[in-house]
Write a protein that holds these residues in place. Sequence first.
Motif, PDB file in Angstrom:
ATOM      1  N   PHE A 111       0.804  -1.218   0.000  1.00  0.00           N
ATOM      2  CA  PHE A 111       0.000   0.000   0.000  1.00  0.00           C
ATOM      3  C   PHE A 111       0.838   1.270   0.000  1.00  0.00           C
ATOM      4  N   VAL A 114       0.224   4.721  -2.188  1.00  0.00           N
ATOM      5  CA  VAL A 114      -1.146   4.998  -2.636  1.00  0.00           C
ATOM      6  C   VAL A 114      -1.284   6.499  -2.893  1.00  0.00           C
ATOM      7  N   THR A 120      -2.433   2.640  -8.756  1.00  0.00           N
ATOM      8  CA  THR A 120      -3.606   1.768  -8.921  1.00  0.00           C
ATOM      9  C   THR A 120      -3.384   0.789 -10.066  1.00  0.00           C
ATOM     10  N   THR A 123      -0.696  -1.803  -9.319  1.00  0.00           N
ATOM     11  CA  THR A 123      -1.136  -2.781  -8.311  1.00  0.00           C
ATOM     12  C   THR A 123      -2.115  -3.783  -8.906  1.00  0.00           C
ATOM     13  N   ILE A 140      -5.019  -9.039   3.095  1.00  0.00           N
ATOM     14  CA  ILE A 140      -4.709  -7.676   3.528  1.00  0.00           C
ATOM     15  C   ILE A 140      -4.268  -7.740   4.986  1.00  0.00           C
ATOM     16  N   LEU A 144      -2.671  -2.039   6.803  1.00  0.00           N
ATOM     17  CA  LEU A 144      -3.681  -1.137   6.254  1.00  0.00           C
ATOM     18  C   LEU A 144      -4.565  -0.665   7.417  1.00  0.00           C
ATOM     19  N   ASP A 150       0.162   6.909   2.561  1.00  0.00           N
ATOM     20  CA  ASP A 150       0.018   7.314   1.159  1.00  0.00           C
ATOM     21  C   ASP A 150       1.178   8.216   0.742  1.00  0.00           C
ATOM     22  N   ASP A 160     -10.489   3.711   2.445  1.00  0.00           N
ATOM     23  CA  ASP A 160     -10.019   4.774   1.548  1.00  0.00           C
ATOM     24  C   ASP A 160     -10.557   4.545   0.137  1.00  0.00           C
ATOM     25  N   ARG A 162      -9.587   5.474  -2.649  1.00  0.00           N
ATOM     26  CA  ARG A 162      -8.573   5.220  -3.690  1.00  0.00           C
ATOM     27  C   ARG A 162      -8.273   3.730  -3.857  1.00  0.00           C
ATOM     28  N   LEU A 163      -8.724   2.927  -2.888  1.00  0.00           N
ATOM     29  CA  LEU A 163      -8.472   1.480  -2.991  1.00  0.00           C
ATOM     30  C   LEU A 163      -9.619   0.741  -3.680  1.00  0.00           C
ATOM     31  N   VAL A 166      -9.069  -1.888  -6.365  1.00  0.00           N
ATOM     32  CA  VAL A 166      -8.489  -3.171  -5.943  1.00  0.00           C
ATOM     33  C   VAL A 166      -9.605  -4.137  -5.553  1.00  0.00           C
ATOM     34  N   TRP A 167     -10.541  -3.642  -4.756  1.00  0.00           N
ATOM     35  CA  TRP A 167     -11.634  -4.516  -4.293  1.00  0.00           C
ATOM     36  C   TRP A 167     -12.493  -4.957  -5.483  1.00  0.00           C
TER      37      TRP A 167
END
Length: 360
Positions: A111, A114, A120, A123, A140, A144, A150, A160, A162-163, A166-167
């Motif tokens: 992370f 970030v 992004t 990753t 994870i 985190l 960041d 966050d 910005r993640l 990923v999810w």
Amino acid sequence: MKKIPALFLVLGFHLFACGQKMDFEKYDPKSTLVVPEHPLKKSKYPFIDVHNHQWGMDNQDLSGLVKDMDGLNMAVMVNLSGGSGEKIKRSIDNIRKNYPKRFIVFANIDFNGVGKNGWTEKTINQLEADVKNGANGLKIFKDLGFSARDEKGLIIKVNDPRLQPVWAKCAELKIPILIHTADPKSFWDPMDEHNERWLELATHPNRKRENNDPEPFEQMISEQHELFRNNPNTTFIAAHFGWLANDLKRLGQLLDQCPNVMVEFGAIISDLGRQPRAASEFFTTYQDRILFGKDSWVPEEYATYFRVLETNDEYFPYHKKYHAFWRMYGMGLPDNILKKIYYKNALRIIPSIDRSVFPQ
Ligand SMILES: [Zn+2]
């Protein structure tokens, strides 16, 4: 003046005569209780441990590990510390060459950075490549929320925005995310005679948390729950029962709200073993949502897990006093629920596990 009962005088004199004070760590009374005992070295059914850490799988001789697993009836170990890139590729090659049916590996992401341009994309591409190379999930770690920063040096919150990509990518790749957020709430509580984890904090002082280090327990947990709600198409496994094993009603409400969330009981079996009736009710209601996890790899300690899950034994010892100075009671779960906890639920959500060794 009130009369002091003779018994008190005798007892008082006796304590005085013995004249000893003992510290809490030393006090380890032998139980005099005589009840049926069913210690277990192996689980009743082959099981999948979804929470394990092996750091050297890329160049390790796996035969010793497999021997220990066989001794426990562990059919499949999920190694959450797969890393990424070349390392995870080498680990999976090693597994495929030697024990292709016994191990599953989850990838990890870094992370740090970030917010930087390209983080992004980089990753997500890496994760995609790792899955292509054989990773079957994402782990994870608790960095985190606690320590990962960041590009501006600020701690990244679990939810966050910005993640989000990923999810979403995990949902697209159909891989689960096992996520460890926060720590037991007692780590934030005052370290005094009322703290259930006093001994753990005394022996591991760096585990103590403060409300500004980096934020209160409640806040971190609610950020995790928001993450779950914001990503209904992504499957999450909340590690350590989401640190709500001491409040199963609340954990049940979370599971009701978030059908995309599963839980595993790594390191919290002592909370289940002190409330066998409430816990077995929880295991009955949420029998499709619970996975077997242990976390630290100490083969002898699995015995406590099997005994709490399978037997109706009473007042038997736990293996680590700083987790639990109290004793355990078994839940005596029925076979159909045991099978789900030991392997059926994991087979449903973790891709690529060989089903042939598991009973129907
Ligand atoms: Zn872990």
